[in-house]
Motif scaffolding. Sequence first.
Motif, PDB file in Angstrom:
ATOM      1  N   GLN A  97      24.540 -24.067   6.885  1.00 18.23           N
ATOM      2  CA  GLN A  97      23.407 -23.102   6.857  1.00 18.23           C
ATOM      3  C   GLN A  97      23.892 -22.182   5.671  1.00 18.23           C
ATOM      4  O   GLN A  97      25.212 -21.938   5.662  1.00 18.23           O
ATOM      5  CB  GLN A  97      23.334 -22.314   8.256  1.00 18.23           C
ATOM      6  CG  GLN A  97      21.943 -21.661   8.228  1.00 18.23           C
ATOM      7  CD  GLN A  97      21.936 -21.247   9.357  1.00 18.23           C
ATOM      8  OE1 GLN A  97      22.677 -20.201  10.034  1.00 18.23           O
ATOM      9  NE2 GLN A  97      20.839 -21.347  10.402  1.00 18.23           N
ATOM     10  N   THR A  98      23.037 -21.512   5.142  1.00 17.50           N
ATOM     11  CA  THR A  98      23.617 -20.474   3.851  1.00 17.50           C
ATOM     12  C   THR A  98      22.397 -19.657   3.741  1.00 17.50           C
ATOM     13  O   THR A  98      20.949 -19.942   3.996  1.00 17.50           O
ATOM     14  CB  THR A  98      24.026 -21.192   2.556  1.00 17.50           C
ATOM     15  OG1 THR A  98      24.353 -20.435   1.983  1.00 17.50           O
ATOM     16  CG2 THR A  98      22.668 -22.059   2.063  1.00 17.50           C
ATOM     17  N   VAL A  99      22.587 -18.637   2.897  1.00 20.11           N
ATOM     18  CA  VAL A  99      21.249 -17.634   2.540  1.00 20.11           C
ATOM     19  C   VAL A  99      21.057 -18.369   1.078  1.00 20.11           C
ATOM     20  O   VAL A  99      21.670 -18.345   0.199  1.00 20.11           O
ATOM     21  CB  VAL A  99      22.202 -16.364   2.350  1.00 20.11           C
ATOM     22  CG1 VAL A  99      20.929 -15.284   1.865  1.00 20.11           C
ATOM     23  CG2 VAL A  99      22.704 -15.811   3.626  1.00 20.11           C
ATOM     24  N   GLY A 100      19.676 -18.420   1.179  1.00 23.39           N
ATOM     25  CA  GLY A 100      18.776 -18.703   0.000  1.00 23.39           C
ATOM     26  C   GLY A 100      18.008 -17.622  -0.687  1.00 23.39           C
ATOM     27  O   GLY A 100      17.895 -16.679   0.092  1.00 23.39           O
ATOM     28  N   TYR A 101      16.992 -17.807  -1.399  1.00 24.18           N
ATOM     29  CA  TYR A 101      16.367 -16.702  -2.010  1.00 24.18           C
ATOM     30  C   TYR A 101      14.878 -17.243  -2.315  1.00 24.18           C
ATOM     31  O   TYR A 101      14.710 -18.503  -2.431  1.00 24.18           O
ATOM     32  CB  TYR A 101      16.958 -16.021  -3.282  1.00 24.18           C
ATOM     33  CG  TYR A 101      18.064 -15.582  -2.965  1.00 24.18           C
ATOM     34  CD1 TYR A 101      18.426 -14.297  -2.489  1.00 24.18           C
ATOM     35  CD2 TYR A 101      19.253 -16.389  -3.362  1.00 24.18           C
ATOM     36  CE1 TYR A 101      19.557 -13.555  -2.411  1.00 24.18           C
ATOM     37  CE2 TYR A 101      20.704 -15.899  -3.131  1.00 24.18           C
ATOM     38  CZ  TYR A 101      20.789 -14.599  -2.782  1.00 24.18           C
ATOM     39  OH  TYR A 101      22.103 -14.119  -2.380  1.00 24.18           O
ATOM     40  N   GLU A 120      15.964 -12.736   0.998  1.00 31.18           N
ATOM     41  CA  GLU A 120      16.747 -13.676   1.566  1.00 31.18           C
ATOM     42  C   GLU A 120      16.129 -14.677   2.433  1.00 31.18           C
ATOM     43  O   GLU A 120      15.325 -14.262   3.095  1.00 31.18           O
ATOM     44  CB  GLU A 120      18.007 -12.982   1.946  1.00 31.18           C
ATOM     45  CG  GLU A 120      18.802 -12.337   1.017  1.00 31.18           C
ATOM     46  CD  GLU A 120      20.171 -11.567   1.626  1.00 31.18           C
ATOM     47  OE1 GLU A 120      20.413 -11.811   2.621  1.00 31.18           O
ATOM     48  OE2 GLU A 120      20.877 -11.207   0.616  1.00 31.18           O
ATOM     49  N   LYS A 121      16.777 -15.784   2.449  1.00 32.04           N
ATOM     50  CA  LYS A 121      16.024 -16.896   3.376  1.00 32.04           C
ATOM     51  C   LYS A 121      16.998 -17.636   3.807  1.00 32.04           C
ATOM     52  O   LYS A 121      17.635 -18.041   3.000  1.00 32.04           O
ATOM     53  CB  LYS A 121      14.935 -17.561   2.650  1.00 32.04           C
ATOM     54  CG  LYS A 121      14.140 -18.401   3.528  1.00 32.04           C
ATOM     55  CD  LYS A 121      13.130 -19.274   2.691  1.00 32.04           C
ATOM     56  CE  LYS A 121      12.352 -20.474   3.391  1.00 32.04           C
ATOM     57  NZ  LYS A 121      11.631 -21.037   2.654  1.00 32.04           N
ATOM     58  N   ILE A 122      17.304 -17.719   5.149  1.00 30.14           N
ATOM     59  CA  ILE A 122      18.085 -18.942   5.662  1.00 30.14           C
ATOM     60  C   ILE A 122      17.613 -20.169   5.436  1.00 30.14           C
ATOM     61  O   ILE A 122      16.615 -20.587   5.879  1.00 30.14           O
ATOM     62  CB  ILE A 122      18.306 -18.628   7.295  1.00 30.14           C
ATOM     63  CG1 ILE A 122      18.838 -16.954   7.358  1.00 30.14           C
ATOM     64  CG2 ILE A 122      19.671 -19.476   7.730  1.00 30.14           C
ATOM     65  CD1 ILE A 122      20.357 -16.489   6.515  1.00 30.14           C
ATOM     66  N   ILE A 123      18.586 -21.054   4.803  1.00 25.96           N
ATOM     67  CA  ILE A 123      18.169 -22.622   4.485  1.00 25.96           C
ATOM     68  C   ILE A 123      19.331 -23.521   5.100  1.00 25.96           C
ATOM     69  O   ILE A 123      20.694 -22.907   5.140  1.00 25.96           O
ATOM     70  CB  ILE A 123      17.993 -22.788   3.055  1.00 25.96           C
ATOM     71  CG1 ILE A 123      19.089 -22.205   2.180  1.00 25.96           C
ATOM     72  CG2 ILE A 123      16.624 -22.177   2.810  1.00 25.96           C
ATOM     73  CD1 ILE A 123      19.006 -22.622   0.757  1.00 25.96           C
ATOM     74  N   GLU A 124      19.155 -24.577   5.231  1.00 29.21           N
ATOM     75  CA  GLU A 124      20.005 -25.742   5.999  1.00 29.21           C
ATOM     76  C   GLU A 124      20.163 -26.653   4.772  1.00 29.21           C
ATOM     77  O   GLU A 124      19.405 -27.269   4.188  1.00 29.21           O
ATOM     78  CB  GLU A 124      19.323 -26.329   6.635  1.00 29.21           C
ATOM     79  CG  GLU A 124      19.277 -25.679   8.163  1.00 29.21           C
ATOM     80  CD  GLU A 124      20.528 -25.491   8.968  1.00 29.21           C
ATOM     81  OE1 GLU A 124      21.284 -26.151   8.894  1.00 29.21           O
ATOM     82  OE2 GLU A 124      20.185 -24.688   9.997  1.00 29.21           O
TER      83      GLU A 124
END
Length: 206
Positions: free
Chosen positions: A59-63, A50-54
């Motif tokens: 803001q959301t959780v990406g991959y 998981e990677k936090i992205i804007e």
Amino acid sequence: MLTVLNHALIKHKISIMRNKDTSTYIFKQNLDEIAKLMAYEVTREIPLREKIIETPICQTVGYEVDQPLVLVPILRAGIGLVDGFRDIIPTAKIGHIGMYRDETTLEPIEYYARFPKCMPESIVIVTDPMLATGGSASMAITNIKKRGAKKILLVCLVGAPEGVERIQKDHPDVDITLAALDEGLNERGYIVPGLGDAGDRLFGTD
Ligand code: PRP
Ligand code: URA
């Protein structure tokens, strides 16, 4: 584990490749297209982190893919799957292993090997259009394991039951993916119905 891809487009394209009158150009074009479909399927379950992205909104959780991916074509014919895989996984590193089958004994002979350093922490995808007796793929996988690889996937276009059995016996930890599982081998070790000599058809040699 053995997976045989049951996909209408793959069945259509592989039938074109099997046809003895198909030119080298059309053979490679269909191999590229099938390779992309196979790359999509074999990477379906690879681990993500998981990677936090804007986003522009919030803001959301990406991959992102959690491990390096290394392609290892078995030369020569395995090279034919690399372009399609690289279109889908452009960051993949490429190792090479060169082998040919002795025409009389059908035993594989290794003549080249070069791998990236990241083999131990990578998912290694070994490519070869043909899994016949399984001798070449088994020897290639043994060599790749010696370089520290722990997660290995074998991706072949056409396989014979004899080759599948050999890999399952020698390397039970390796997942095999085929586009087609054929009937067996003839007296010269060719897959039946198969598509003939994959290297010759791909590179226009005879
Ligand atoms: C073909 C094929 C595999 C091998 C399969 O290579 O690409 O590597 O035979 O046979 P096996 O499962 O019985 O080992 P080939 O030896 O014709 O060499 P090439 O790729 O250089 O044409
Ligand atoms: N190698 C090929 O290229 N074709 C076969 O059918 C078997 C081994």
